[in-house]
Design a protein around this motif. Structure first.
Motif: not given
Length: 145
Positions: A15-28, A117-119
């Motif tokens: 769950e922690w890893l998916y939240n990390l992924y979501q927060n970082a990657m969702k915008p891109c 889209a990731n800078l």
């Protein structure tokens, strides 16, 4: 933060890893293809299992993680994510330098791809990565020792 510690990801970190992924990657991902929660959740579960991750820690706090895979002719950095409050503080650079040392020790190139889209492309170029290919969505990068 001068140093970091690594620990193997465990099923309980999912769950922690998916939240990390979501927060970082969702915008891109959203900017590139749109975000479909079910598709992303299933893809994460199938391709980025918690036990594939190395968790990056600062003392007791989990501050990021990465997935590094080895094939016969290269290492593939599948994912690296640092929590936003630890970005721009040298953590990513130190972790990448550590990963590059693994590639050097194994005499293998280190490869990764970056969603356009990731800078973060300039970050990798500063660390000696070169672009070897691209498609509509990704830059393909490689580093040789």
């Amino acid at each position: 933060m001068k140093e970091f510690q690594l620990m193997d990801g465990k099923t309980s970190d999912k769950e922690w890893l998916y939240n990390l992924y979501q927060n970082a990657m969702k915008p891109c991902i959203k900017a590139t293809w749109g975000w479909n929660e079910e598709f992303q959740s299933n893809g994460f579960d199938n391709n980025l299992k918690p036990t594939d991750w190395k968790i990056i820690k600062n003392g007791l706090e989990r501050i990021g993680g990465f997935v590094l895979k080895e094939s016969n002719d290269h290492l593939w950095l599948e994912m690296i994510i640092i929590k936003p409050e630890y970005q721009q503080k040298g953590v990513g650079r130190r972790v990448l330098t550590y990963i590059q040392s693994i590639a050097k020790e194994k005499s293998l190139p280190l490869r990764l791809s970056i969603i356009k889209a990731n800078l973060v492309r300039p970050f990798y170029l500063k660390l000696g990565f070169c672009q070897y290919d691209e498609d509509d969505s990704f830059y393909k990068m490689q580093w040789h020792s």
